[in-house]
Write a protein that holds these residues in place. Structure first.
Motif, mmCIF file in Angstrom:
data_model
loop_
_atom_site.group_PDB
_atom_site.id
_atom_site.type_symbol
_atom_site.label_atom_id
_atom_site.label_comp_id
_atom_site.label_asym_id
_atom_site.label_seq_id
_atom_site.Cartn_x
_atom_site.Cartn_y
_atom_site.Cartn_z
ATOM 1 N N GLY A 1 44.963 39.531 49.725
ATOM 2 C CA GLY A 1 43.813 39.621 48.825
ATOM 3 C C GLY A 1 44.100 38.982 47.485
ATOM 4 O O GLY A 1 43.323 38.158 46.987
ATOM 5 N N GLU B 1 33.722 31.543 44.262
ATOM 6 C CA GLU B 1 33.240 32.896 43.950
ATOM 7 C C GLU B 1 32.030 33.315 44.780
ATOM 8 O O GLU B 1 32.015 34.449 45.296
ATOM 9 C CB GLU B 1 32.934 33.014 42.456
ATOM 10 N N ARG C 1 40.450 39.047 42.138
ATOM 11 C CA ARG C 1 40.171 37.750 41.519
ATOM 12 C C ARG C 1 40.551 37.712 40.037
ATOM 13 O O ARG C 1 40.688 36.629 39.458
ATOM 14 C CB ARG C 1 38.674 37.426 41.668
ATOM 15 N N GLY D 1 33.316 34.320 48.171
ATOM 16 C CA GLY D 1 34.112 35.535 48.103
ATOM 17 C C GLY D 1 33.250 36.779 47.956
ATOM 18 O O GLY D 1 33.468 37.791 48.637
ATOM 19 N N ARG D 2 32.274 36.714 47.090
ATOM 20 C CA ARG D 2 31.396 37.876 46.906
ATOM 21 C C ARG D 2 30.607 38.176 48.176
ATOM 22 O O ARG D 2 30.411 39.340 48.537
ATOM 23 C CB ARG D 2 30.448 37.634 45.733
ATOM 24 N N TYR E 1 36.895 43.135 45.017
ATOM 25 C CA TYR E 1 36.836 41.677 44.921
ATOM 26 C C TYR E 1 37.219 41.210 43.520
ATOM 27 O O TYR E 1 38.040 40.299 43.362
ATOM 28 C CB TYR E 1 35.431 41.172 45.266
ATOM 29 N N VAL F 1 31.505 37.589 51.265
ATOM 30 C CA VAL F 1 32.403 38.185 52.257
ATOM 31 C C VAL F 1 32.627 39.668 51.957
ATOM 32 O O VAL F 1 32.561 40.513 52.858
ATOM 33 C CB VAL F 1 33.737 37.420 52.295
ATOM 34 N N PHE F 2 32.879 40.014 50.706
ATOM 35 C CA PHE F 2 33.134 41.404 50.363
ATOM 36 C C PHE F 2 31.871 42.253 50.508
ATOM 37 O O PHE F 2 31.961 43.432 50.862
ATOM 38 C CB PHE F 2 33.720 41.510 48.950
ATOM 39 N N VAL G 1 41.907 35.461 47.485
ATOM 40 C CA VAL G 1 40.586 35.594 46.877
ATOM 41 C C VAL G 1 40.406 34.656 45.697
ATOM 42 O O VAL G 1 39.347 34.059 45.505
ATOM 43 C CB VAL G 1 40.341 37.061 46.454
ATOM 44 N N ARG G 2 41.439 34.488 44.899
ATOM 45 C CA ARG G 2 41.313 33.630 43.704
ATOM 46 C C ARG G 2 41.103 32.168 44.060
ATOM 47 O O ARG G 2 40.672 31.368 43.216
ATOM 48 C CB ARG G 2 42.537 33.789 42.814
ATOM 49 N N ARG G 3 41.428 31.786 45.316
ATOM 50 C CA ARG G 3 41.297 30.387 45.727
ATOM 51 C C ARG G 3 39.969 30.099 46.423
ATOM 52 O O ARG G 3 39.628 28.940 46.655
ATOM 53 C CB ARG G 3 42.450 30.010 46.662
ATOM 54 N N VAL G 4 39.215 31.134 46.756
ATOM 55 C CA VAL G 4 37.943 30.975 47.452
ATOM 56 C C VAL G 4 36.821 30.844 46.426
ATOM 57 O O VAL G 4 36.824 31.568 45.425
ATOM 58 C CB VAL G 4 37.696 32.178 48.382
#
Length: 304
Positions: free
Chosen positions: A13, A22, A84, A25-26, A80, A28-29, A17-20
């Motif tokens: 995580g 935003e 991040r 990422g949001r 998330y 997905v969560f 997450v920091r590489r996806v």
């Protein structure tokens, strides 16, 4: 194997997450939150049992289910944004906060008086801590000792990188309490999550009309050191993080120490009630809080 998988999942995580992007990422969560909500595992049912106290026994089941879905989305938003946050700039962390009442807290610190900021599990408390430290106010907090130990160490490292001093809740005897008292006596800021008792020394208070157990620590530290006890409630407001610093809970003039601590903890519960009632979807309480739930065994019952 379970412990190794837990460490691997959290490590993934923080690193992934920091590489996806935003928005992805949001999304997905949010999907993870919705799947957990539909599955209605023990955590979701415990959340609904707690939220039932907030909205009342006569509220329709459909209202409770909609609220618990929003609650799970809020909870996964917390995770998330926590994963991040190391990739966020200081400017982003500062500009996304919307704070009320911080002036009184800062005035206490400027005068050399310590402050105990007591928070419920609402919104994003890690962001609130990072926001304070980026504004030039160092703080000390306490972390629940997790298993495996490596997972606990990762959380400590994460919060320390945000600028916080992190002490373990257990494993050091009276050392943690003594350190907190010293920080307060020297005019420092101590931030403690205070809506769930993790020890056998909790204080029974009335919360939403029912007996509940809250930790004695925040009030006891304020009474012991003369620091200001200030409740803080948190919530999500669109892309922003809401923070409200409430008025100081004064130390009562009468009664022995135990009575004073109990009275202050009850007032803390009352302030938490107000903040939670205003933003119930942002109260991430998937554990037991109310005395009646400790008196039952097994997971909470499934609804209709």
């Amino acid at each position: 194997m379970g412990e190794r998988l837990a460490v691997a999942a959290y490590s993934l995580g923080w690193s992934l997450v920091r590489r996806v992007p935003e928005p992805l990422g949001r999304a997905v969560f949010t999907a993870i939150a919705d799947q957990a909500w539909r599955s209605r595992g023990d955590g979701v049912r415990r959340l609904e049992a707690n939220l039932r106290r907030v909205i009342g026994p006569d509220a329709p089941e459909e209202q409770l289910r909609a609220l618990s879905r929003a609650g799970m989305r809020s909870y996964l938003r917390y995770w998330y944004e926590t994963f991040r946050m190391p990739a966020m700039s200081s400017r982003q962390i500062l500009e996304r906060a919307r704070c009320e009442g911080i002036e009184a807290l800062q005035a206490h610190l400027a005068s050399g008086r310590g402050v105990v900021a007591a928070l419920p599990h609402m919104g994003n408390w890690d962001h609130a801590g990072a926001w304070m430290t980026l504004r030039g106010t160092p703080l000390t907090t306490v972390a629940e000792r997790l298993r495996p130990e490596r997972l606990f160490e990762r959380f400590v490292e994460f919060r320390e990188r945000l600028g916080m001093e992190v002490l373990p809740l257990t494993g050091t005897g009276a050392g943690t309490v003594g350190t907190l008292a010293r920080r307060l006596r020297s005019g420092g800021l101590v931030c403690l999550l205070a809506d769930r008792d993790l020890t056998s020394g909790g204080i029974e208070v009335s919360l939403f009309g029912e007996p509940a157990r809250l930790p004695a620590g925040p009030a006891a530290l304020a009474e012991r050191t003369g620091a200001a006890l200030m409740p803080v409630t948190l919530w999500f407001d669109g892309p922003y993080w809401g923070i409200r610093v409430h008025e100081e809970i004064p130390i009562p003039d009468e009664g022995d120490r135990a009575a004073k601590i109990k009275s202050m903890t009850q007032e803390l519960a009352r302030v938490f009630e107000t903040g939670i009632a205003e933003h119930p979807e942002d109260w991430h309480m998937l554990q037991r809080v109310f005395v009646a739930d400790f008196e039952t065994t097994g997971p909470p019952p499934r609804g209709r």
